[in-house]
Scaffold this motif. Structure first.
Motif, PDB file in Angstrom:
ATOM      1  N   TYR C 320       0.911  -1.411   0.225  1.00 45.90           N
ATOM      2  CA  TYR C 320      -0.016  -0.123   0.180  1.00 45.90           C
ATOM      3  C   TYR C 320       1.401   0.967  -0.136  1.00 45.90           C
ATOM      4  N   ALA C 321       2.068   0.935   0.170  1.00 49.75           N
ATOM      5  CA  ALA C 321       2.696   2.197   1.013  1.00 49.75           C
ATOM      6  C   ALA C 321       3.124   2.872  -0.428  1.00 49.75           C
ATOM      7  N   ILE C 322       4.290   1.219  -1.322  1.00 52.43           N
ATOM      8  CA  ILE C 322       4.719   2.321  -2.471  1.00 52.43           C
ATOM      9  C   ILE C 322       3.937   2.517  -3.880  1.00 52.43           C
ATOM     10  N   GLU C 323       2.617   2.459  -3.397  1.00 49.17           N
ATOM     11  CA  GLU C 323       1.552   2.502  -4.659  1.00 49.17           C
ATOM     12  C   GLU C 323       0.775   3.644  -3.381  1.00 49.17           C
ATOM     13  N   LYS C 324       0.516   4.933  -2.649  1.00 49.39           N
ATOM     14  CA  LYS C 324       0.739   5.591  -2.681  1.00 49.39           C
ATOM     15  C   LYS C 324       1.792   6.239  -2.835  1.00 49.39           C
ATOM     16  N   ALA C 325       3.008   5.815  -2.696  1.00 53.74           N
ATOM     17  CA  ALA C 325       4.080   6.721  -3.178  1.00 53.74           C
ATOM     18  C   ALA C 325       4.357   6.615  -4.903  1.00 53.74           C
ATOM     19  N   GLN C 326       3.785   5.499  -5.622  1.00 48.23           N
ATOM     20  CA  GLN C 326       3.403   5.734  -6.558  1.00 48.23           C
ATOM     21  C   GLN C 326       5.370   5.650  -6.812  1.00 48.23           C
ATOM     22  N   SER C 327       6.065   4.910  -6.552  1.00 47.03           N
ATOM     23  CA  SER C 327       7.547   4.606  -6.412  1.00 47.03           C
ATOM     24  C   SER C 327       7.954   3.981  -5.021  1.00 47.03           C
ATOM     25  N   THR C 328       9.182   3.127  -5.652  1.00 47.37           N
ATOM     26  CA  THR C 328      10.096   2.406  -4.675  1.00 47.37           C
ATOM     27  C   THR C 328      11.092   3.400  -3.872  1.00 47.37           C
ATOM     28  N   ASP C 329      10.953   4.011  -4.414  1.00 48.85           N
ATOM     29  CA  ASP C 329      12.160   4.931  -3.541  1.00 48.85           C
ATOM     30  C   ASP C 329      12.083   5.390  -2.163  1.00 48.85           C
ATOM     31  N   LYS C 330      13.121   5.100  -1.137  1.00 48.98           N
ATOM     32  CA  LYS C 330      13.142   4.309   0.040  1.00 48.98           C
ATOM     33  C   LYS C 330      12.872   6.087   0.387  1.00 48.98           C
ATOM     34  N   GLU C 331      13.117   6.678   0.162  1.00 51.73           N
ATOM     35  CA  GLU C 331      12.521   8.621   1.528  1.00 51.73           C
ATOM     36  C   GLU C 331      10.861   8.430   0.594  1.00 51.73           C
ATOM     37  N   LYS C 332      10.881   7.688  -0.454  1.00 58.19           N
ATOM     38  CA  LYS C 332       9.467   8.503  -0.588  1.00 58.19           C
ATOM     39  C   LYS C 332       8.149   7.154  -0.472  1.00 58.19           C
ATOM     40  N   VAL C 333       8.996   6.216  -0.043  1.00 59.23           N
ATOM     41  CA  VAL C 333       8.193   5.369   0.509  1.00 59.23           C
ATOM     42  C   VAL C 333       7.853   5.141   2.388  1.00 59.23           C
ATOM     43  N   ILE C 334       8.964   5.395   3.064  1.00 58.25           N
ATOM     44  CA  ILE C 334       8.589   6.452   3.898  1.00 58.25           C
ATOM     45  C   ILE C 334       7.992   7.089   4.531  1.00 58.25           C
ATOM     46  N   LYS C 335       7.917   8.561   3.913  1.00 58.78           N
ATOM     47  CA  LYS C 335       6.936   9.104   3.677  1.00 58.78           C
ATOM     48  C   LYS C 335       5.066   8.116   3.472  1.00 58.78           C
ATOM     49  N   ALA C 336       5.133   7.618   2.671  1.00 54.66           N
ATOM     50  CA  ALA C 336       3.889   6.548   1.941  1.00 54.66           C
ATOM     51  C   ALA C 336       3.302   6.182   3.831  1.00 54.66           C
ATOM     52  N   LEU C 337       4.479   5.170   4.112  1.00 54.57           N
ATOM     53  CA  LEU C 337       4.371   4.486   5.535  1.00 54.57           C
ATOM     54  C   LEU C 337       3.921   5.397   6.439  1.00 54.57           C
ATOM     55  N   GLU C 338       4.709   6.428   6.334  1.00 55.13           N
ATOM     56  CA  GLU C 338       3.738   7.937   7.880  1.00 55.13           C
ATOM     57  C   GLU C 338       2.105   8.115   7.460  1.00 55.13           C
ATOM     58  N   GLY C 339       1.237   7.400   8.451  1.00 51.26           N
ATOM     59  CA  GLY C 339       0.251   7.922   8.496  1.00 51.26           C
ATOM     60  C   GLY C 339      -0.686   6.514   7.581  1.00 51.26           C
ATOM     61  N   LEU C 340       0.070   6.046   7.297  1.00 47.85           N
ATOM     62  CA  LEU C 340      -0.473   5.284   6.122  1.00 47.85           C
ATOM     63  C   LEU C 340      -1.463   4.208   7.512  1.00 47.85           C
ATOM     64  N   ALA C 341      -3.149   3.910   6.769  1.00 41.30           N
ATOM     65  CA  ALA C 341      -3.837   3.355   7.387  1.00 41.30           C
ATOM     66  C   ALA C 341      -4.314   2.051   6.249  1.00 41.30           C
ATOM     67  N   PHE C 342      -4.564   1.176   6.593  1.00 36.27           N
ATOM     68  CA  PHE C 342      -5.066   0.097   6.062  1.00 36.27           C
ATOM     69  C   PHE C 342      -5.733  -1.068   7.044  1.00 36.27           C
ATOM     70  N   GLU C 343      -6.724  -1.880   5.968  1.00 37.16           N
ATOM     71  CA  GLU C 343      -7.601  -2.701   6.616  1.00 37.16           C
ATOM     72  C   GLU C 343      -6.437  -3.901   6.552  1.00 37.16           C
ATOM     73  N   ALA C 344      -6.260  -4.244   8.292  1.00 40.17           N
ATOM     74  CA  ALA C 344      -5.178  -5.540   7.114  1.00 40.17           C
ATOM     75  C   ALA C 344      -6.017  -6.611   8.589  1.00 40.17           C
ATOM     76  N   PRO C 345      -6.209  -7.873   7.728  1.00 37.86           N
ATOM     77  CA  PRO C 345      -6.404  -9.377   9.063  1.00 37.86           C
ATOM     78  C   PRO C 345      -7.536  -9.310  10.710  1.00 37.86           C
ATOM     79  N   ALA C 346      -6.156  -8.397  10.870  1.00 39.25           N
ATOM     80  CA  ALA C 346      -6.254  -7.859  12.493  1.00 39.25           C
ATOM     81  C   ALA C 346      -7.740  -5.945  13.143  1.00 39.25           C
ATOM     82  N   GLY C 347      -7.834  -6.277  11.517  1.00 34.67           N
ATOM     83  CA  GLY C 347      -8.486  -4.966  11.936  1.00 34.67           C
ATOM     84  C   GLY C 347      -7.823  -3.371  10.785  1.00 34.67           C
ATOM     85  N   LYS C 348      -8.174  -2.766  11.518  1.00 35.30           N
ATOM     86  CA  LYS C 348      -7.713  -1.270  10.752  1.00 35.30           C
ATOM     87  C   LYS C 348      -6.359  -0.783  11.521  1.00 35.30           C
TER      88      LYS C 348
END
Lengths: 314, 287, 401
Positions: C320-348
């Motif tokens: 989800y983070a890579i898709e949100k960032a539209q890039s695999t660039d590490k710094e961009k993925v980090i930005k995308a992971l920060e504040g990421l919200a998604f639905e996992a088996p464990a819940g939100k």
């Protein structure tokens, strides 16, 4: 021929970091550190005839002292190294004092016992040593060279630093073994009773040898913790003590460079074997057993003998 | 005696007797052959793993208690014939190193056969459950192990003092050349002794299986304890192994209660003190 | 002119594609594959492989396939460091996922910062790695000690137990679990007492009898147990024999509801004791969870453990983070992971940007027998909302650069 080969090796040790992959460079650094550790062990085993199963105690004491100093003070690399070597020196004085009174099996057991005692102290003294978690997250000390302060964190810098200590250890040991002291400890190795008979204070010379070996192991420990960015209790465990034993046997305990060859072979074998199996120890055991039985002189020792034989034939 | 003291005492005895059965094997081998077997703990481990398989297959603990040690005994005998025999003339360091190589092979070998995880087995039905001692409930099986120690000691003592075989072994231990000259097959004696020592290690492994977790590093841990026992008691001394094992077992049990902070270091402190005060061990003889 | 610019733009765009044209995304994964927690590593590996399979079958991430390399940490910090070096410098992985032991996690986070490799911790629970040791590259997708133990304290405060003690592994996790349990329970129930007699046996202890004896001799009302995996299994088996569970203690096992442990113990796990977990496969009915449990059960024949879920969720978080960032660039993925919200088996799951700690529901429950399941399940089950049990960022000690 021999000199040319040595020169070539030396030059390649200096040049290769500029062409190599990062991974190989780190690999080489670790080998050099363990070569120092194994060389220090072999001063006891190959040269004095004492098999220690607790040599990691000094490796660990050196390493932990260095990390504690880096943690709590702002000292540079050199003062930290010196103080850590002093710590290893004093602990080797004390532990050695008790151990050298016995030899053979008893010496092996005593060193094992004292080594594990150091391990339990490291493992239990949580407030100081971090217990089983070890110590990490300290900032690396800087190296003062004349007027400049150099960071030792770039792998290339650290490699050259290690190489320097490796070569210094080689030079020091070579000198030591060529001195009268070297002759005496070797005579003790060959026959302690006869040496005592001609007036050599056997346990005193063993003690000195033990202390030098311990101090050098402490230096290797300092390099290792800064390479690894942490000190962990496995540094002091008896399985760590077994490493230089294996390296020396593998390379040849009676050859000066045996432990170094042993360290190189140990690491390369480990690397190759762990590519296709997790069970590297079984492999190591399967090499160790025939070496102990058929090639007690190790790789280098057997090679030297073979060459000498061929020359003799000619 | 308070309840806790009693339980700790029993815990200590149980562990101590387990240690005794391992250590006596180690000390018999050393006493007769002068070899300190680093792989002795691994033999103990193999015994426990074999017990695991036998009990899983047959659900019969008693069969395991007979079969597993015998197999381990043969493993030891084979080791002696194939490897150690080649090294008697050499420095003792090489014997230690050879057995260290065996330790590496066995410790990793069990991972290949039984996996890297931990296992456990249940105590036999006959010995499951607890018994009431002065108002305290205590597992029957632990008492069984505590009782097994003296039984093993008695059987070994009878064997070494009353039987011809035992006397032959003692003769070979005292003077190899003399025994040889008198027509004793010393080679066969050495193999037999290695069988016996390994058998005892394997037996301790089977006894330990329902008590403790079975894992690839169990041999490494116990061999250090066994080394301490035989050095404290006196290398090669039979009663020394018994005394050393009881002391170490009790130190371990009461250490957790009275000195939890330094409990792990206690065995090594004991070792150091004994070697300083009485270098040859409590009941050892010099030479 | 405009034409030239657009052609140039197109060329530039194509060249960046060509540049980023490495067609795989490499993940390095470090778990415990041998020793007391070998089954934990196995479950995590299964979770990762399931996620990777699913993602690769549906076309990968941004058209790139995932590739995973596994390494064994042996639960030892120094071994984990070697594994990291191998993965980063030799396998050249882009991201790291894993870490079971808190001791390992504490020791590697500063090295990870030095190497600049975005890392998702999926199990190790020490508050420090998203607290005083937090850094830009380290994220945690799983419940930490704070959250798990805060929930434990809430349960403990409602019981009658006053005098508490602990049995925990002798490393960061055991000691910190006890430290936080005392802190939170004291706040909730000022009458609670914490005993001097505590037990911290070494990881991989084979014989727990002396520790069990000393705890039983101290005669506590409540026992907080943070042993886990093989240690917990051995402990429960040996404690049963000593009659530990018949004394009427209030018992909380902070990681008792790990299916690895429940499968190993089956009906040897006593009923009616409180157990915690980082995910429980019956805790929610969302389609994501249903799909995960069914797929996992079908593929591996067992119900997924929390370690399996966390590993599975971490791979999806990366997706989800890579898709949100539209890039695999590490710094961009980090930005995308920060504040990421998604639905996992464990819940939100919400990854808090300030300290990189995931906020998610925390499950506790009482062990119970159910004829439909081969293992103990949780009845009653208590679910705490993530916000209820997570301390505010200001309390974590994290100062992100």
């Amino acid at each position: 021929m021999r000199k040319a080969l040595a020169a070539l090796l030396l030059v390649s040790l200096f040049v290769f970091p500029f062409f190599s992959e990062m991974f190989v460079l780190l690999f080489a650094t670790e080998i050099l550190i363990f070569s120092i550790f194994a060389l220090s062990f072999n001063l006891l085993f190959g040269c004095t005839g004492l098999l220690s199963f607790g040599h990691a105690a000094f490796f660990g004491i050196g390493g932990y002292t260095a990390v504690l100093l880096a943690y709590h003070t702002h000292m540079g690399f050199i003062p930290i190294l010196l103080l850590s070597a002093v710590a290893a020196f004093f602990s080797a004085c004390i532990i050695g004092f008790f151990c050298v009174r016995r030899d053979e099996i008893y010496f092996a057991m005593l060193t094992l016992g004292f080594g594990m005692m150091v391990f339990t102290v490291v493992h239990q003294w949580r407030s100081l040593t971090g217990g089983s978690d070890g110590l990490s997250g300290f900032s690396l000390p800087e190296l003062s060279l004349l007027f400049a302060k150099v960071s030792i964190s770039p792998p290339k810098t650290f490699y050259f630093l290690t190489l320097f200590f490796f070569l210094a250890t080689l030079l020091f040991l070579k000198r030591l073994l060529d001195s009268p002291f070297g002759l005496i400890i070797r005579s003790i190795r060959e026959n302690p009773e006869r040496s005592a008979f001609i007036g050599v204070n056997v346990s005193f010379y063993r003690w000195v040898s033990f202390v030098i070996a311990g101090t050098l192991a402490g230096v290797a420990g300092v390099l290792f913790v800064f390479y690894d960015r942490m000190a962990s209790p496995s540094m002091v465990h008896w399985t760590m003590s077994a490493r230089p034993v294996l390296m020396s046997i593998l390379g040849g305990a009676r050859s000066f460079l045996g432990p170094v060859i042993g360290a190189v072979v140990f690491y390369i074998l480990e690397y190759i074997v762990t590519q296709f199996t997790e069970n590297w120890m079984i492999f190591l055991g399967c090499i160790l057993v025939p070496i102990v039985i058929f090639f007690p002189d190790g790789i280098l020792g057997s090679l030297e003998k073979w060459i000498a034989k061929r020359r003799g034939r000619k | 005696m308070s309840e806790i003291t009693l339980i700790n005492f029993l815990n200590g005895l149980c562990y101590g007797m387990l240690l005794f059965i391992i250590s006596v094997g180690l000390t018999v081998i050393f006493g007769v052959m002068g070899v300190l077997n680093f792989a002795h703990g691994s033999f103990y481990m193999v015994g426990a793993y074999l017990a695991l398989t036998i009990i899983e297959k047959t659900h019969n603990f008693w069969l395991a208690l007979v079969l597993a040690p015998t197999l381990v005994g043969f493993l030891g005998a084979i080791t002696e014939v194939l490897f150690l025999r080649l090294l008697y003339e050499r420095d003792v360091s090489f014997q230690l190193l050879l057995t260290f190589g065996l330790l590496l092979i066995l410790d990793d070998g069990v991972k290949l056969v039984w996996g890297a995880g931990y296992h456990s087995v249940d105590a036999p039905k006959l010995l499951a459950g607890t018994v009431n001692i002065f108002g305290t409930s205590y597992p029957v099986y632990s008492l069984f192990v505590a009782a097994a120690g003296p039984v093993v000691a008695l059987v070994l003592w009878l064997f070494f003092t009353k039987s011809t075989y035992g006397k032959t072994i003692r003769a070979a231990a005292m003077d190899r050349e003399m025994a040889d000259a008198l027509g004793v097959n010393v080679k066969a004696v050495y193999t037999a002794v290695f069988f016996l020592g390994s058998f005892l290690a394997g037996m301790a492994g089977v006894l330990a299986a329902p008590l403790r977790a079975i894992g690839p590093s169990m041999g490494d841990k116990i061999i250090i304890a066994a080394f301490i026992v035989v050095v404290v008691g006196g290398l090669g001394s039979f009663p020394g192994a018994f005394l050393g094992a009881v002391i170490l077992g009790l130190v371990e049990a009461f250490g957790v209660q009275f000195a939890p902070k330094i409990q792990m270091a206690l065995p090594y402190m004991l070792l150091a003190v004994i070697l300083l005060v009485r270098p040859r061990g409590l009941l050892g003889r010099e030479g | 002119m405009r034409k030239v610019v657009s052609v140039l733009m197109a060329l530039l765009f194509m060249s960046t594609i060509a540049f980023a044209g490495k067609d795989t995304i490499k993940i390095g994964s470090i778990y415990i594959f041998s020793g007391f927690a070998a089954t934990y590593g196995q479950f995590a590996k299964q979770g990762i492989l399931l996620a990777v399979d699913e993602i690769n079958k549906s076309g990968g991430i941004l058209g790139k396939k995932l590739e995973v390399y596994f390494e064994d940490s042996h639960a030892k910090p120094d071994k984990a460091l070697r594994a990291i070096r191998k993965l980063v410098f030799e396998k050249k992985v882009d991201f790291l996922v894993g870490f079971d032991s808190s001791g390992v996690a504490k020791s590697v986070v500063s090295y990870i910062k030095e190497l600049k490799i975005p890392t998702i911790i999926t199990h190790a629970a020490t508050p420090d790695v998203t607290g005083k040791q937090c850094n830009k590259y380290v994220f945690r997708i799983s419940v930490n000690i704070n959250q798990n133990v805060m929930a434990a304290a809430k349960i403990a405060a409602k019981t009658k137990a006053v005098r508490w003690t602990t049995i925990g592994p002798d490393y960061a996790f055991g000691h910190q679990s006890w430290e936080y349990f005392q802190k939170y329970l004291k706040q909730l129930n000022p009458k609670a007492q914490f005993m001097k007699t505590v037990a911290f046996p070494k990881v991989g202890t084979e014989d727990y009898t002396p520790y069990i004896t000393s705890i039983m001799a101290a005669n506590p009302d409540g026992v907080f147990i943070s042993l886990w995996s093989g240690d917990l299994i051995n402990f429960v088996k040996q404690a049963r024999k000593m009659g530990f569970f018949d004394k009427g203690y209030t018992i909380l096992m902070s990681l008792g509801a790990a299916t690895e442990v429940l499968y190993a113990l089956k009906d040897q796990m006593p009923t009616g004791i409180w157990v915690g977990t980082r995910y429980w496969f019956l805790a929610n009915n969302s389609p994501v969870n249903k799909h995960f449990v069914e797929a996992y059960k079908k593929k591996y024949g067992v119900y997924p453990s929390y370690n399996a879920q966390n590993a599975y969720a971490a791979v999806y978080a990366l997706k989800y983070a890579i898709e949100k960032a539209q890039s695999t660039d590490k710094e961009k993925v980090i930005k995308a992971l920060e504040g990421l919200a998604f639905e996992a088996p464990a819940g939100k799951i919400y990854i808090r940007p300030e300290d990189h700690q995931a906020i998610l529901n925390v499950t506790w429950g009482k062990t119970a027998y159910d004829p439909h399941y081969p293992i103990r399940i949780l009845k009653p089950m208590v679910i705490f909302k993530g916000d209820e049990v997570t301390p505010p960022v200001s309390a974590t000690g994290c100062k992100m650069e």
